[in-house]
Design a protein around this motif. Structure first.
Motif, PDB file in Angstrom:
ATOM      1  N   ASN A  87       0.822  -1.209   0.000  1.00  0.00           N
ATOM      2  CA  ASN A  87       0.000   0.000   0.000  1.00  0.00           C
ATOM      3  C   ASN A  87       0.858   1.262   0.000  1.00  0.00           C
ATOM      4  O   ASN A  87       0.507   2.257  -0.637  1.00  0.00           O
ATOM      5  CB  ASN A  87      -0.962   0.008   1.185  1.00  0.00           C
ATOM      6  N   ARG A  88       1.979   1.237   0.677  1.00  0.00           N
ATOM      7  CA  ARG A  88       2.894   2.378   0.685  1.00  0.00           C
ATOM      8  C   ARG A  88       3.479   2.607  -0.710  1.00  0.00           C
ATOM      9  O   ARG A  88       3.567   3.740  -1.183  1.00  0.00           O
ATOM     10  CB  ARG A  88       4.007   2.138   1.708  1.00  0.00           C
ATOM     11  N   LEU A  89       3.851   1.530  -1.387  1.00  0.00           N
ATOM     12  CA  LEU A  89       4.372   1.650  -2.744  1.00  0.00           C
ATOM     13  C   LEU A  89       3.309   2.174  -3.710  1.00  0.00           C
ATOM     14  O   LEU A  89       3.599   3.015  -4.568  1.00  0.00           O
ATOM     15  CB  LEU A  89       4.924   0.309  -3.227  1.00  0.00           C
ATOM     16  N   VAL A  91      11.261   1.988  -3.439  1.00  0.00           N
ATOM     17  CA  VAL A  91      11.463   0.830  -4.310  1.00  0.00           C
ATOM     18  C   VAL A  91      12.841   0.203  -4.100  1.00  0.00           C
ATOM     19  O   VAL A  91      13.008  -1.004  -4.234  1.00  0.00           O
ATOM     20  CB  VAL A  91      11.263   1.231  -5.798  1.00  0.00           C
ATOM     21  N   GLU A  92      13.814   1.027  -3.728  1.00  0.00           N
ATOM     22  CA  GLU A  92      15.182   0.523  -3.592  1.00  0.00           C
ATOM     23  C   GLU A  92      15.557   0.184  -2.150  1.00  0.00           C
ATOM     24  O   GLU A  92      16.654  -0.315  -1.914  1.00  0.00           O
ATOM     25  CB  GLU A  92      16.163   1.553  -4.157  1.00  0.00           C
ATOM     26  N   ALA A 125      11.188  -3.348   1.184  1.00  0.00           N
ATOM     27  CA  ALA A 125      10.258  -3.031   0.095  1.00  0.00           C
ATOM     28  C   ALA A 125      10.820  -3.438  -1.263  1.00  0.00           C
ATOM     29  O   ALA A 125      10.059  -3.798  -2.166  1.00  0.00           O
ATOM     30  CB  ALA A 125       9.915  -1.544   0.105  1.00  0.00           C
ATOM     31  N   ASN A 126      12.139  -3.392  -1.424  1.00  0.00           N
ATOM     32  CA  ASN A 126      12.722  -3.750  -2.710  1.00  0.00           C
ATOM     33  C   ASN A 126      12.435  -5.205  -3.082  1.00  0.00           C
ATOM     34  O   ASN A 126      12.354  -5.553  -4.255  1.00  0.00           O
ATOM     35  CB  ASN A 126      14.211  -3.441  -2.757  1.00  0.00           C
ATOM     36  N   LEU A 127      12.285  -6.062  -2.089  1.00  0.00           N
ATOM     37  CA  LEU A 127      11.957  -7.465  -2.368  1.00  0.00           C
ATOM     38  C   LEU A 127      10.566  -7.586  -2.986  1.00  0.00           C
ATOM     39  O   LEU A 127      10.338  -8.379  -3.896  1.00  0.00           O
ATOM     40  CB  LEU A 127      12.028  -8.290  -1.082  1.00  0.00           C
ATOM     41  N   MET A 128       9.654  -6.773  -2.480  1.00  0.00           N
ATOM     42  CA  MET A 128       8.277  -6.826  -2.972  1.00  0.00           C
ATOM     43  C   MET A 128       8.077  -5.969  -4.212  1.00  0.00           C
ATOM     44  O   MET A 128       7.218  -6.265  -5.036  1.00  0.00           O
ATOM     45  CB  MET A 128       7.326  -6.382  -1.872  1.00  0.00           C
TER      46      MET A 128
END
Length: 187
Positions: free
Chosen positions: A23-25, A150-151, A155-158
């Motif tokens: 949701n944050r992304l 994103v990096e 979160a980068n995994l998802m």
């Protein structure tokens, strides 16, 4: 039995973390889209002003045909650049140069400088440039936040799994956007 509850609790915790990160992304990607839409509106406004400015100056400076052709060509390239921030930034920078020259040419004609239509167009263009700058700052801030999310771990995994990608910044060189001050007074 206790082990089962621990596994269920751990599963719920992991699922909750995945949902929060996702949701944050999504929110950050939406901010980037919103920022780009704001820039696009202002760039279209500027693009719509340019033919009116050219027509106003044309009547006074008919011998400047190559400049008028350059403005029209660069405007077409800017319109054709689409939604790629890097391509659009380059095209808009290229458009800013002949538009600045157009305004500079207008400075050589006292009757034109006093023409209310020209003055209104010049003011609108200046206001639009300021709005583009504000929209660009918002967009680039949203891009920075998205790219960081994103990096960043975890979160980068998802992000890769769900198709989230970094975005490009929108840049127009400040020097290109500045309208020149020209004085044609003879000394």
């Amino acid at each position: 039995m206790l082990g089962t509850y621990i596994l269920i609790g751990l599963g719920v915790l992991i699922l909750g973390a995945v949902v929060l990160i996702y949701n944050r992304l999504v929110a950050k990607r939406q901010m980037v889209k919103n920022g780009w839409a704001d820039i696009d509106v202002q760039l279209k406004r500027r693009t719509d002003l340019i033919p009116r400015l050219v027509d106003t100056v044309k009547g006074y400076a008919a011998h400047e045909n190559t400049l008028f052709e350059d403005v029209v060509a660069k405007r077409g390239e800017a319109l054709a650049a689409g939604d790629d921030p890097q391509a659009r930034g380059a095209a808009e920078s290229a458009l800013s140069r002949p538009v600045a020259r157009l305004v500079a040419v207008a400075e050589a004609y006292p009757d034109l400088k006093a023409n209310q239509n020209f003055l209104d167009l010049q003011k609108e263009l200046s206001d639009t440039e300021s709005k583009i700058e504000m929209a660009r700052r918002f967009f680039n801030g949203a891009v920075r936040e998205l790219n960081t999310a994103v990096e960043s771990f975890p979160a980068n995994l998802m992000a890769g799994l769900f198709g989230f990608r970094t975005s490009a910044f929108f840049e127009i060189e400040t020097a290109d956007r500045a309208l020149p001050s020209v004085d044609f007074k003879e000394e």
